[in-house]
Every structure is written in C-alpha cells, then in structure tokens.
Design a protein around this motif. Structure first.
Motif, PDB file in Angstrom:
ATOM      1  N   ASN A  97       7.887 -18.835  17.227  1.00  0.00           N
ATOM      2  CA  ASN A  97       8.120 -17.388  17.223  1.00  0.00           C
ATOM      3  C   ASN A  97       6.863 -16.619  17.627  1.00  0.00           C
ATOM      4  OD1 ASN A  97      10.791 -17.671  16.391  1.00  0.00           O
ATOM      5  ND2 ASN A  97      10.256 -17.592  14.219  1.00  0.00           N
ATOM      6  N   ALA A  98       5.703 -17.169  17.266  1.00  0.00           N
ATOM      7  CA  ALA A  98       4.437 -16.496  17.564  1.00  0.00           C
ATOM      8  C   ALA A  98       4.120 -16.490  19.056  1.00  0.00           C
ATOM      9  CB  ALA A  98       3.287 -17.145  16.790  1.00  0.00           C
ATOM     10  N   THR A  99       4.814 -17.320  19.845  1.00  0.00           N
ATOM     11  CA  THR A  99       4.589 -17.290  21.292  1.00  0.00           C
ATOM     12  C   THR A  99       5.047 -15.961  21.879  1.00  0.00           C
ATOM     13  OG1 THR A  99       6.766 -18.204  21.919  1.00  0.00           O
ATOM     14  CG2 THR A  99       4.975 -19.784  21.434  1.00  0.00           C
ATOM     15  N   GLY A 100       5.986 -15.307  21.190  1.00  0.00           N
ATOM     16  CA  GLY A 100       6.506 -14.041  21.684  1.00  0.00           C
ATOM     17  C   GLY A 100       7.354 -14.194  22.931  1.00  0.00           C
ATOM     18  N   SER A 101       7.797 -15.419  23.202  1.00  0.00           N
ATOM     19  CA  SER A 101       8.554 -15.687  24.419  1.00  0.00           C
ATOM     20  C   SER A 101       9.991 -16.046  24.084  1.00  0.00           C
ATOM     21  CB  SER A 101       7.906 -16.842  25.196  1.00  0.00           C
ATOM     22  OG  SER A 101       8.757 -17.276  26.242  1.00  0.00           O
ATOM     23  N   ARG A 102      10.914 -15.214  24.513  1.00  0.00           N
ATOM     24  CA  ARG A 102      12.331 -15.516  24.292  1.00  0.00           C
ATOM     25  C   ARG A 102      12.749 -16.751  25.081  1.00  0.00           C
ATOM     26  NH1 ARG A 102      15.578 -10.158  25.606  1.00  0.00           N
ATOM     27  NH2 ARG A 102      14.099 -10.157  27.324  1.00  0.00           N
ATOM     28  N   PHE A 103      12.176 -16.925  26.268  1.00  0.00           N
ATOM     29  CA  PHE A 103      12.526 -18.080  27.089  1.00  0.00           C
ATOM     30  C   PHE A 103      12.070 -19.368  26.424  1.00  0.00           C
ATOM     31  CE2 PHE A 103      11.444 -21.158  30.444  1.00  0.00           C
ATOM     32  CZ  PHE A 103      12.711 -21.337  30.988  1.00  0.00           C
ATOM     33  N   MET A 104      10.845 -19.371  25.889  1.00  0.00           N
ATOM     34  CA  MET A 104      10.342 -20.565  25.212  1.00  0.00           C
ATOM     35  C   MET A 104      11.208 -20.888  24.001  1.00  0.00           C
ATOM     36  SD  MET A 104       8.173 -23.061  24.991  1.00  0.00           S
ATOM     37  CE  MET A 104       6.661 -22.711  25.920  1.00  0.00           C
ATOM     38  N   LEU A 145       1.937 -26.191  24.971  1.00  0.00           N
ATOM     39  CA  LEU A 145       1.978 -24.875  25.609  1.00  0.00           C
ATOM     40  C   LEU A 145       2.292 -23.786  24.581  1.00  0.00           C
ATOM     41  CD1 LEU A 145       1.901 -23.127  28.148  1.00  0.00           C
ATOM     42  CD2 LEU A 145       4.316 -23.691  28.537  1.00  0.00           C
ATOM     43  N   SER A 146       3.208 -24.089  23.657  1.00  0.00           N
ATOM     44  CA  SER A 146       3.565 -23.112  22.624  1.00  0.00           C
ATOM     45  C   SER A 146       2.374 -22.726  21.773  1.00  0.00           C
ATOM     46  CB  SER A 146       4.676 -23.676  21.721  1.00  0.00           C
ATOM     47  OG  SER A 146       5.890 -23.777  22.404  1.00  0.00           O
ATOM     48  N   VAL A 170      -8.257 -21.959  21.338  1.00  0.00           N
ATOM     49  CA  VAL A 170      -7.154 -22.499  22.127  1.00  0.00           C
ATOM     50  C   VAL A 170      -7.334 -23.985  22.404  1.00  0.00           C
ATOM     51  CG1 VAL A 170      -5.994 -22.417  24.372  1.00  0.00           C
ATOM     52  CG2 VAL A 170      -6.591 -20.292  23.200  1.00  0.00           C
ATOM     53  N   VAL A 171      -8.550 -24.385  22.781  1.00  0.00           N
ATOM     54  CA  VAL A 171      -8.793 -25.786  23.118  1.00  0.00           C
ATOM     55  C   VAL A 171      -8.534 -26.685  21.908  1.00  0.00           C
ATOM     56  CG1 VAL A 171     -10.535 -27.469  23.839  1.00  0.00           C
ATOM     57  CG2 VAL A 171     -10.423 -25.226  24.947  1.00  0.00           C
ATOM     58  N   LYS A 172      -9.083 -26.313  20.751  1.00  0.00           N
ATOM     59  CA  LYS A 172      -8.894 -27.112  19.548  1.00  0.00           C
ATOM     60  C   LYS A 172      -7.428 -27.136  19.123  1.00  0.00           C
ATOM     61  CE  LYS A 172     -11.667 -26.861  16.051  1.00  0.00           C
ATOM     62  NZ  LYS A 172     -12.552 -26.326  14.979  1.00  0.00           N
ATOM     63  N   ALA A 173      -6.742 -26.011  19.280  1.00  0.00           N
ATOM     64  CA  ALA A 173      -5.327 -25.943  18.893  1.00  0.00           C
ATOM     65  C   ALA A 173      -4.489 -26.878  19.757  1.00  0.00           C
ATOM     66  CB  ALA A 173      -4.820 -24.512  19.001  1.00  0.00           C
ATOM     67  N   LYS A 174      -4.736 -26.870  21.054  1.00  0.00           N
ATOM     68  CA  LYS A 174      -3.991 -27.753  21.962  1.00  0.00           C
ATOM     69  C   LYS A 174      -4.284 -29.218  21.658  1.00  0.00           C
ATOM     70  CE  LYS A 174      -3.863 -26.573  26.335  1.00  0.00           C
ATOM     71  NZ  LYS A 174      -4.329 -26.115  27.677  1.00  0.00           N
ATOM     72  N   GLU A 175      -5.553 -29.510  21.371  1.00  0.00           N
ATOM     73  CA  GLU A 175      -5.923 -30.892  21.044  1.00  0.00           C
ATOM     74  C   GLU A 175      -5.274 -31.331  19.730  1.00  0.00           C
ATOM     75  OE1 GLU A 175     -10.167 -30.744  21.005  1.00  0.00           O
ATOM     76  OE2 GLU A 175     -10.361 -31.017  23.188  1.00  0.00           O
ATOM     77  N   ALA A 176      -5.266 -30.429  18.735  1.00  0.00           N
ATOM     78  CA  ALA A 176      -4.672 -30.761  17.434  1.00  0.00           C
ATOM     79  C   ALA A 176      -3.173 -30.990  17.559  1.00  0.00           C
ATOM     80  CB  ALA A 176      -4.962 -29.650  16.422  1.00  0.00           C
ATOM     81  N   MET A 177      -2.499 -30.150  18.357  1.00  0.00           N
ATOM     82  CA  MET A 177      -1.059 -30.319  18.551  1.00  0.00           C
ATOM     83  C   MET A 177      -0.773 -31.609  19.313  1.00  0.00           C
ATOM     84  SD  MET A 177       1.949 -29.138  17.894  1.00  0.00           S
ATOM     85  CE  MET A 177       1.899 -27.359  17.548  1.00  0.00           C
ATOM     86  N   ALA A 178      -1.581 -31.917  20.313  1.00  0.00           N
ATOM     87  CA  ALA A 178      -1.385 -33.151  21.083  1.00  0.00           C
ATOM     88  C   ALA A 178      -1.566 -34.376  20.190  1.00  0.00           C
ATOM     89  CB  ALA A 178      -2.361 -33.192  22.258  1.00  0.00           C
TER      90      ALA A 178
END
Length: 222
Positions: free
Chosen positions: A145-152, A96-97, A196-204
C-alpha cells in the motif's frame, strides 16, 4: 496436521478440512497426480461428504487440485518449476515495491510496520506459526500500500493466492520463525532509515530465504 476430528470453532468445518488436505498436498503426503479419495477422508475425519466437496472446490480454486468429471479429484501441489516461477516473480515485484515504499511511505505506515514487527516478535517467541503468518501478510500489505501504486497493488493481488499457499506451509514449521522475524526486522530497519539500497537488499535476502525454506519443506532439490 493429523486426521483428528476435533475441529476448532474458529474456522468453518469446510475450512478445517481444506486446511488438512492443503497441508498434506503442500508437504507431499499426497503426490502430484494422486487421487484424493472423498470416502477415505470422510471415514478418517468422521464427517459427511458435503463439507469435503466444498473443501475440494476451495482447493480447486486455489490451484492445488484438479477435478476431472467422472474420475474425481487429483493433487496438483507445486512442482520445482512452480516454486522457481513464484519466487522469481515475488523477488522482482517485492524488491521494486520496497524501493517505491521507502520513497513514499508515511510516518503512520512506518508506525504500523513497527507494530506488526513487535507482534511478530511476540508470537515468534511463542512459536505460534499461524499468528506469525497473519502478521506477516499484514506487514507485506502495508509495504504494498505504501508504494502508492494502484497498478502495483493490482499485480500483487493477481498472484497473492500463490504467495499465501507457499507461506502457509512454511509458517507451520516453527524452526523457521526466528529466521523469518529477523528478515522482516531488517526490512523494517532499512525502511525506517529510508535507505533504498539496504531495503532492496533486505527484501531480496528475505525472498531468497523464503525460496530456500520452500525448497526444503517441499523436498525440492536443486
């Protein structure tokens, strides 16, 4: 890591002793529930008991040992369920990040990721697991940090210590360094393409690889 009493100047004596005990726990040299004897370590490492006690406190805070009053310290390590849980959480959150990061990352942050990737490649060729570990942590922090989400960021910080413990023992295994670098390069390339798709697959794939390597190092069988 051996029981040598030749400690470097880079880390405090307490940190050095904690590193030695941590390494033994994570590699199964101390079995789960086994008592870690203070006097035995003091004799082996030729140090006083004070830094050993401080190291025990550090490892207790990391969740790697249990202190039982009037009985002593006992190894906890990671069970098979611990590894399953840690990597299930990591995969869910870090996929998700990276999805959020692809859409929000700045050119400067991409440049910083590239710098970390270049450094990782440099130290991978030199089989310097400790440096690769440091760079790996920085690489993932940039994505967080690049997510820009303080909660994350808060959620990730809450379980970061568990991530660091699994990372430490893996990065001391030099046979995995090239594989780890290749996985990070794939993540970087997909982020640079803003795919996005490739990034999620690479992280997984990276998290699946990390879990597999952890199971081997911790001698955990499916």
């Amino acid at each position: 890591m051996t029981g040598s009493n030749q400690f470097s100047n880079t880390f405090s004596l307490t940190d050095e002793i904690a590193d030695i005990i941590r390494d033994r726990i994570l590699k199964g040299e101390y079995k789960i529930g086994e008592k870690i004897k203070e006097n035995q370590i003091a004799t082996e490492l030729r140090v006083s008991r004070t830094p050993i006690r401080e190291a025990f406190k550090q490892l207790e805070n990391e969740g790697l040992i249990d202190y039982i009053p009037n009985r002593g310290c006992f190894a906890k390590g990671f069970t098979k369920q611990d590894i399953e849980d840690i990597y299930a959480v990591r995969k869910a959150l870090e996929v998700l990040s990276v999805e959020w990061a692809v859409n929000r990352i700045t050119p400067e942050e991409i440049s910083n990721l590239q710098d970390q990737s270049d450094l990782m490649e440099f130290y991978t060729t030199r089989k310097d697991g400790r440096k690769v570990l440091e760079i790996n942590t920085d690489f993932h922090d940039i994505i967080y940090n690049a997510t820009g989400s303080r909660f994350m960021a808060q959620v990730l910080r809450s379980y970061k210590e568990y991530i660091e413990q699994t990372r430490k023992v893996l990065f001391y295994e030099s046979e995995y360094l090239e594989e780890i670098f290749a996985e990070h390069k794939a993540i970087l390339d997909s982020i640079k393409e803003r795919d996005v798709v490739k990034a999620k697959e690479a992280m997984a794939r990276h998290l699946d690889g990390s879990k597999r390597r952890a199971q081997v190092v911790y001698k955990i069988k499916d």
